[in-house]
Design an enzyme around this catalytic site. Structure first.
Site, PDB file in Angstrom:
ATOM      1  N   ASP A 485      -4.600  -5.487 -14.108  1.00  0.00           N
ATOM      2  CA  ASP A 485      -3.224  -5.532 -14.863  1.00  0.00           C
ATOM      3  C   ASP A 485      -3.209  -6.401 -15.933  1.00  0.00           C
ATOM      4  O   ASP A 485      -2.312  -6.343 -17.032  1.00  0.00           O
ATOM      5  CB  ASP A 485      -2.195  -5.938 -14.022  1.00  0.00           C
ATOM      6  CG  ASP A 485      -1.546  -4.893 -12.999  1.00  0.00           C
ATOM      7  OD1 ASP A 485      -1.763  -3.713 -13.602  1.00  0.00           O
ATOM      8  OD2 ASP A 485      -1.113  -5.382 -11.887  1.00  0.00           O
TER       9      ASP A 485
HETATM   10  C1  GLC Z   1       0.397 -10.622 -13.024  1.00  0.00           C
HETATM   11  C2  GLC Z   1      -0.626 -10.659 -12.050  1.00  0.00           C
HETATM   12  C3  GLC Z   1      -1.181  -9.551 -11.455  1.00  0.00           C
HETATM   13  C4  GLC Z   1      -0.201  -8.668 -10.926  1.00  0.00           C
HETATM   14  C5  GLC Z   1       0.881  -8.376 -12.244  1.00  0.00           C
HETATM   15  C6  GLC Z   1       1.801  -7.649 -11.329  1.00  0.00           C
HETATM   16  O1  GLC Z   1      -0.205  -9.918 -14.134  1.00  0.00           O
HETATM   17  O2  GLC Z   1      -1.740 -11.722 -12.668  1.00  0.00           O
HETATM   18  O3  GLC Z   1      -2.210  -9.830 -10.431  1.00  0.00           O
HETATM   19  O4  GLC Z   1      -0.546  -7.474 -10.594  1.00  0.00           O
HETATM   20  O5  GLC Z   1       1.188  -9.766 -12.599  1.00  0.00           O
HETATM   21  O6  GLC Z   1       2.949  -7.178 -12.553  1.00  0.00           O
HETATM   22  C1  GLC Z   2      -2.430  -7.253  -8.287  1.00  0.00           C
HETATM   23  C2  GLC Z   2      -1.645  -5.967  -8.216  1.00  0.00           C
HETATM   24  C3  GLC Z   2      -2.572  -4.770  -8.339  1.00  0.00           C
HETATM   25  C4  GLC Z   2      -3.583  -4.817  -9.472  1.00  0.00           C
HETATM   26  C5  GLC Z   2      -4.428  -6.460  -9.363  1.00  0.00           C
HETATM   27  C6  GLC Z   2      -5.222  -6.698 -10.329  1.00  0.00           C
HETATM   28  O1  GLC Z   2      -2.856  -7.134  -6.882  1.00  0.00           O
HETATM   29  O2  GLC Z   2      -0.672  -5.510  -7.127  1.00  0.00           O
HETATM   30  O3  GLC Z   2      -2.033  -3.395  -8.707  1.00  0.00           O
HETATM   31  O4  GLC Z   2      -4.594  -3.937  -9.420  1.00  0.00           O
HETATM   32  O5  GLC Z   2      -3.237  -7.338  -9.183  1.00  0.00           O
HETATM   33  O6  GLC Z   2      -4.546  -7.092 -11.612  1.00  0.00           O
END
Ligand code: GLC
Ligand code: GLC
Length: 795
Positions: A485
């Protein structure tokens, strides 16, 4: 094994916490259907029905100090001493403390001055409530007179406005007190069809429903003025903060035991049954629930039913090996965590607020692979729910709201990996169940009635969403981001007040391509082609061609010499390359491209895995990238906002470690696969204080080698790590892989652990497998046949 704060009791399927001051609240979850609770080792936490944001029943204090204040508090006033069975909130030193987190229940034993309190909390099957069974025993030699108080604090339903809109909230609170039950009915007078209640199976001697009367304006939970003075205010809340507390004046002879049953419940009434008189709530359903838990025998039967429920789920896959840590992980905690993540996605934990995120499109698809062998019908429904939020072009909302099941853009959209996970989830479901019929289910777009096409069509557009969005190298465009993300290559944010997930994406003219999506596409594309061939669909050939083209593109422009590149940025510059000053090697593309076996014959997979070991592995697992980014890079987005060693910037993001474990296993590299598995699996944890979070569940992230405190865990419970580690251990290490027509047994373990037994329920068959693995690759196929089979397998 470190047991400073607790230990595993495998026979009881419990984790036993032996001191209350754990390095962080160590929680459990209660509930299996739609009423859920979070409960810490000091009985803190909250519950809700269906939706952690909109139907919050108990209040939780965000950013409270100390944290985890509020919960199901029982106070015992014995002379001048006031104590709680779970130690908090009074923190009076106990003569004995123990918390046992089990499958769907938690038990607290507190003992003080010859009085023992045993509190068991669970959410019974078939009811929307928590039951609290409180057993009090006089363990001393003299008669004991004491007072018992119960206490919970209500949330005004919407957990978000509950902590914001005080000008309104402090005037809306309403309660009723009748018989043995304290009712919370804020906003029931208007649009809500639901109320909550806290009742007990015997008459009480006093009560309070107004927080200030119970605690006192200047007291905290640790010193309620009514408890300190041994009284009750018999207060009826009007606005301010409604609570519920019962008081009992009790006495026990030496050796005598008494048992009370409390029910903390939630009721919905149809519009025309809301009231019995003007503004008086219809209590029929609450009283029926109270009635169902009015005797010790009923409580015992309910607990037994819950135990049977979990026995049923956990008996479908069991292992008996030479490694106790492996057995307890596989047989108990990993499967339990898979169920919990399936229920909650990423919504409510002690790291996820329950007001931020709903059900993630990619997360929920991955989660269901951890539970499909236990509750296939619910996996089926979940697939339909998720697919119903898809758009006609194959794109997706990033999440949907559990109450409405509608997709929304609250945490962004346009993540180009999202659609492929629908193929991933559906293939896993069909391989487990053989239910090809699901492919013909009519499924709408964006929940719009009248737009239905078959699920199979949804899978096809998921696939072509990638081929419709290829970049200059023929690799998938990344969109807002892929699985990571935080790799935001089209975002360019210089405004601290906007979120990387929702800020405007500048994808026009972008050359940002993802090798993670490329690997995912090849791996899932192969599965999809096989599926299409199975059902005689002529699109199989086109899918295979697209997969072959992607493999060629990866080999041509996605290989850096020693490992797979991670991405190309907006301008077409490499990310995850030896050319880069930081972020030279990334885990996601090594995991996915080796799982897809891209370039395996040319030795690319072995090289990529060697590089992962060399650059990413540390004592606690494999970090996401190396070297970590040491400054904000506007072109890369959120990944570079994290300090080195945390989260997506070189944290050990456990979710992606199983990808490499599987890649290693597919390459036949058993020692490395096993080593990576042990490093992230909590049952092998050597230092509970360092790890900080629960030693019985995986966490999303463990601080990496560049962090201030490598090995410190965060974001426990709700993580794709659960489902992925399950897949890695069950299918690739122990090697029991569901296929369309049966089970393929193809282990990959270090030889000293190669002899073990697996019991596997598969559709209408039970397999008892005695496996003796001597290192032979290729596996052994067991065609599916209903009935019981005992099979000796030597490989
Ligand atoms: C932040 C976190 C990530 C998560 C995202 C959700 O970017 O670092 O892990 O998946 O928020 O919106
Ligand atoms: C968080 C989110 C997942 C994402 C991950 C890596 O765990 O839930 O959707 O893939 O972060 O950013």
């Amino acid at each position: 094994m470190d047991t400073s704060f607790g230990y595993f009791d495998d026979a009881a399927r419990e984790y036993v916490i032996t001191r209350p001051d754990t390095p962080w609240p160590w929680i459990n979850y209660l509930g299996t259907e739609d009423f859920f609770s979070l409960i810490s080792n000091t009985a803190g936490g909250y519950c809700f029905c269906r939706d952690a944001k909109f139907r919050r029943i108990l209040r939780y204090r965000y950013n409270g100090v100390p944290m985890d204040a509020g919960g199901r508090y029982y106070y015992i006033k014995d002379g001048d001493t006031v104590w709680n069975p779970g130690w908090k909130p009074c923190k009076t030193p106990l003569d004995r403390y123990e918390c046992r987190h089990g499958m769907g229940y938690s038990r607290f034993i507190g003992e003080k001055d010859g009085l023992q309190a045993e509190l068991t909390c669970w959410v019974p099957l078939g009811h929307r409530c928590e039951v609290h069974r409180l057993r009090l025993t006089n363990t001393g030699t003299a008669r004991k007179s004491f007072q018992l108080y119960s206490f919970v604090e209500w949330c005004l339903w919407n957990a978000s406005t509950d902590m914001e809109n005080f000008q309104r909230n402090l005037s809306t609170g309403e309660v009723e007190v009748e018989g043995r039950v304290l009712y919370h009915k804020t906003e029931y007078r208007e649009r809500r069809d639901h109320y909550a209640f806290f009742g007990v199976n015997r008459p009480f001697d006093g009560f309070d429903t107004d927080r200030e009367t119970f605690l006192g304006m200047y007291n905290g939970f640790e010193a309620p003025q009514q408890v300190l003075s041994g009284t009750s205010g018999n207060s009826v809340a009007h606005g301010w903060s409604p609570v519920a507390s019962h008081r009992f004046d009790m006495a026990l002879e030496p050796g005598q035991r008494d048992e009370l049953l409390f029910v903390l419940g939630y009721v919905e009434n149809p519009e025309d049954e809301k009231f019995t008189e003007q503004q008086v709530i219809n209590k029929r359903r609450a009283l029926e629930m109270m009635e169902a838990f009015s005797t010790p025998a009923q409580a015992e039967a309910s607990l037994a039913a819950l135990r049977a429920f979990w026995d049923g789920l956990l008996s479908r896959f069991t292992v008996a090996s030479a490694v106790p840590e492996l057995d307890r992980t596989v047989n108990i905690w990993n499967q339990y965590q898979c169920m919990i993540t399936f229920f909650f996605s990423r919504s409510a934990s002690y790291f996820e607020s329950g007001i931020g995120r709903g059900m993630g499109f990619r997360d929920s698809n991955q989660d269901l692979t951890g539970i499909v062998h236990m509750i296939p019908e619910r996996a089926r429904q979940r697939i339909i729910d998720i697919a119903s939020t898809q758009f006609p072009d194959g794109g997706c909302y990033h999440q949907y709201q559990p109450l409405s099941k509608r997709g929304n853009n609250d945490i962004g959209g346009g993540f180009n990996d999202d659609p492929l996970w629908l193929i991933f989830g559906t293939v896993a479901y069909i391989k487990e169940t053989g239910d090809f019929g699901i492919l013909q289910e009519p499924v709408p777009f964006d929940n719009q009635p009248g737009t239905e096409v078959s699920l199979l069509e949804h899978l096809k557009i998921s696939f072509s969403h990638v081929t419709d969005n290829l970049g200059p190298h023929g690799l998938p465009l990344i969109g807002r981001a892929d699985w990571n993300d935080c790799l935001n290559l089209n975002c360019f944010s210089d405004n601290p007040d906007e979120s990387f997930q929702t800020t405007e994406n500048q994808s026009e003219g972008s050359q940002a391509e993802s090798l993670m999506i490329a690997g995912l596409f090849v791996a899932e594309g192969k599965d999809f082609a096989e599926l299409l061939e199975r059902i005689g669909d002529s699109d199989a050939a086109g899918v295979k061609q697209a997969v072959a083209a992607m493999e060629a593109a990866v080999k041509k422009d996605g290989w850096d010499g020693e490992w797979f590149l991670r991405a190309y940025d907006f301008y077409g510059r490499k990310i995850g390359s030896d050319e880069c000053a930081e972020g030279k090697v990334f885990i996601e593309s090594q995991g996915w491209c080796t799982m897809a076996r891209i370039g395996a014959e040319e030795g690319l997979c072995d090289k990529a895995l060697d590089s992962a070991v060399k650059y990413l592995e540390c004592d606690y697992g494999m970090v996401l990238n190396n070297p970590a980014y040491t400054a904000y890079i506007k072109d890369y987005g959120e990944i570079s906002t994290y300090p080195e060693g945390y989260k997506e910037n070189a944290g050990i993001f456990c979710h992606n470690n199983p990808w490499v474990i599987i890649g290693e296993a597919m390459a036949g590299r058993a020692d490395a696969a096993w080593r990576h598995y042990c490093k992230i699996t909590p049952a092998f944890c050597q230092d509970q204080r360092l790890r900080k979070v629960e030693p019985y569940v995986f966490c999303q992230m463990v601080a990496g080698k560049d962090a201030a405190r490598p090995g410190e865990g965060k974001n426990s419970w709700l993580t794709g790590t659960a489902a992925w580690t399950w897949k890695a251990v069950s299918e690739f290490l122990l090697g029991v892989k569901p296929q369309y027509d049966g089970l393929l047994i193809d282990p990959c373990l270090p030889l000293p652990y190669g002899t073990y037994r697996v019991h596997r329920r598969f559709r209408d068959a039970e397999y008892d497998l005695n496996i003796h693995y001597t290192g032979r690759r290729g596996g052994c196929f067991l065609p599916y046949e209903a009935g019981s089979h005992t099979v000796d397998i030597e490989l």
